[in-house]
Enzyme design. Structure first.
Site, PDB file in Angstrom:
ATOM      1  N   SER A  73       0.803  -1.318   0.113  1.00 17.00           N
ATOM      2  CA  SER A  73      -0.096   0.394  -0.214  1.00 17.00           C
ATOM      3  C   SER A  73       0.854   1.322   0.258  1.00 17.00           C
ATOM      4  O   SER A  73       0.820   2.035   0.141  1.00 17.00           O
ATOM      5  CB  SER A  73      -1.011   0.227   1.417  1.00 17.00           C
ATOM      6  OG  SER A  73      -2.459  -1.090   0.965  1.00 17.00           O
ATOM      7  N   LYS A  76       0.309   3.496  -2.690  1.00 17.89           N
ATOM      8  CA  LYS A  76      -0.761   4.666  -2.780  1.00 17.89           C
ATOM      9  C   LYS A  76      -0.441   6.337  -3.417  1.00 17.89           C
ATOM     10  O   LYS A  76      -1.171   6.541  -3.548  1.00 17.89           O
ATOM     11  CB  LYS A  76      -1.780   4.282  -1.812  1.00 17.89           C
ATOM     12  CG  LYS A  76      -2.224   2.697  -2.106  1.00 17.89           C
ATOM     13  CD  LYS A  76      -3.259   2.866  -0.525  1.00 17.89           C
ATOM     14  CE  LYS A  76      -4.041   1.271  -0.812  1.00 17.89           C
ATOM     15  NZ  LYS A  76      -5.187   1.031   0.843  1.00 17.89           N
ATOM     16  N   SER A 133      -5.903   3.622   4.028  1.00 22.89           N
ATOM     17  CA  SER A 133      -5.275   2.521   2.968  1.00 22.89           C
ATOM     18  C   SER A 133      -6.484   1.195   2.751  1.00 22.89           C
ATOM     19  O   SER A 133      -6.458   0.611   2.277  1.00 22.89           O
ATOM     20  CB  SER A 133      -4.298   1.314   4.697  1.00 22.89           C
ATOM     21  OG  SER A 133      -3.651   0.778   3.289  1.00 22.89           O
ATOM     22  N   GLU A 169      -5.431  -3.478  -6.581  1.00 28.29           N
ATOM     23  CA  GLU A 169      -6.114  -4.106  -4.812  1.00 28.29           C
ATOM     24  C   GLU A 169      -6.690  -4.870  -5.439  1.00 28.29           C
ATOM     25  O   GLU A 169      -7.730  -5.504  -6.542  1.00 28.29           O
ATOM     26  CB  GLU A 169      -6.485  -3.506  -3.964  1.00 28.29           C
ATOM     27  CG  GLU A 169      -4.918  -2.230  -3.722  1.00 28.29           C
ATOM     28  CD  GLU A 169      -4.623  -2.662  -3.409  1.00 28.29           C
ATOM     29  OE1 GLU A 169      -4.271  -3.559  -2.534  1.00 28.29           O
ATOM     30  OE2 GLU A 169      -3.816  -1.911  -1.964  1.00 28.29           O
ATOM     31  N   SER A 240       0.951  -3.247   3.950  1.00 23.77           N
ATOM     32  CA  SER A 240       1.394  -5.205   4.137  1.00 23.77           C
ATOM     33  C   SER A 240       1.073  -5.767   3.191  1.00 23.77           C
ATOM     34  O   SER A 240      -0.279  -5.233   2.258  1.00 23.77           O
ATOM     35  CB  SER A 240       0.798  -4.995   5.466  1.00 23.77           C
ATOM     36  OG  SER A 240      -0.931  -4.706   5.894  1.00 23.77           O
TER      37      SER A 240
END
Length: 291
Positions: A73, A76, A133, A169, A240
């Site tokens: 992440s 992002k 997130s 994702e 993660s």
């Protein structure tokens, strides 16, 4: 074993290059940091990557900083920055609304799930992606940009030739050892983060917005921030994924001093290994000791 030793020696040399005109004790201190990071990595049982840039004098502390790690992440930040860049010429972009359908929800949607059958603005999606997130928010941003390759293309425009985003994702988080997809290096990410938050990669308004969102992150208290003095201001983005991959990238404002940019990436060999935010905190403590 010899290859690892050579790599570590090279990294130690890199750390001392910036101290060529300094005293021997300073170079010895840099070597001590390398030894402490190596000991931390060994005790953790994983692979650790660290890149610290001191913007006061451009010195760097590097450990496996040229090796690829899965971003998870932390990617992002680049996606949000790409949208912010568009907003420089597309006035009102951040206020434009996007529909959130039940089918959009995936594995982690703490903000988007509250807006199902409703809408969110690109500004709200950006904040959700960075501060919570939110994976649905990330996918909406990627879709708007035209796909993962467009995020990579944006990275190239700010001088980052290492970053690569290949998937959306949640599959971008598989973090399979040796898989180059959705990876970067600690040093490349540190340089990109510096350009985005402290440099000229974004306009003044957009840069300030990105920094504000990062400072408002809700997921980083146990990572880099946990290894720093409480008086320091931190703006960060965690990540993660599989193999116990645990990441955090941060801009740090030590009290009364120039900002630091710190990237900590950590991964392990077992697919279902636990996250290790404590390793990131320890690494942050080691590399900032004495600042």
């Amino acid at each position: 074993m010899m290859r690892k030793s050579v790599r570590r020696a090279m990294l130690m040399t890199t750390a001392c290059v910036s101290l060529l005109l300094a005293s021997v004790p300073l170079c010895a201190q840099a070597n001590d940091v390398q030894q402490k990071l190596a000991a931390l990595e060994k005790s953790s049982g994983g692979r650790l990557g660290v890149a610290l840039i001191n913007t006061a004098d451009n010195t760097q502390t590097l450990y496996r900083a040229d090796e690829r790690f899965a971003m998870c992440s932390t990617s992002k930040v680049m996606a949000v920055a790409a949208v912010l860049k568009q907003s420089e010429t597309q006035k009102g972009l951040l206020s434009q609304r996007v529909e959130i359908k039940p089918s959009d929800l995936i594995n982690y949607n703490p903000i988007a799930e509250k807006h199902v059958n409703g809408t969110m603005t690109f500004g709200e999606l950006s904040a959700a992606a960075l501060q919570y997130s939110d994976n649905t928010a990330m996918n909406k941003l990627i879709a708007h940009l035209g796909g993962p390759d467009k995020v990579t293309a944006f990275a190239r425009t700010i001088g980052d030739d290492t970053f690569r985003l290949d998937r959306t994702e949640p599959t971008l988080n598989t973090a399979i050892p040796g898989d180059p997809r959705d990876t970067t290096t600690p040093l490349a990410m540190a340089q990109a983060l510096r350009n985005l938050t402290l440099g000229n990669a974004l306009g003044d308004t957009q840069r300030a917005q990105l920094v504000m969102w990062l400072k408002g992150n809700t997921t980083g208290a146990a990572s880099i921030q946990a290894g720093l003095p409480t008086s320091w201001v931190v703006g960060d983005k965690t990540g993660s994924g599989g193999y116990g991959t645990t990441n955090d990238i941060a801009v740090i404002w030590p009290e009364g001093r120039a900002p630091l940019v710190l990237v900590t990436y950590f991964t392990q060999s077992e697919p279902k290994a636990e996250s290790r935010r404590d390793v990131l905190a320890a690494a942050a403590r080691i590399v900032t000791d004495g600042y």
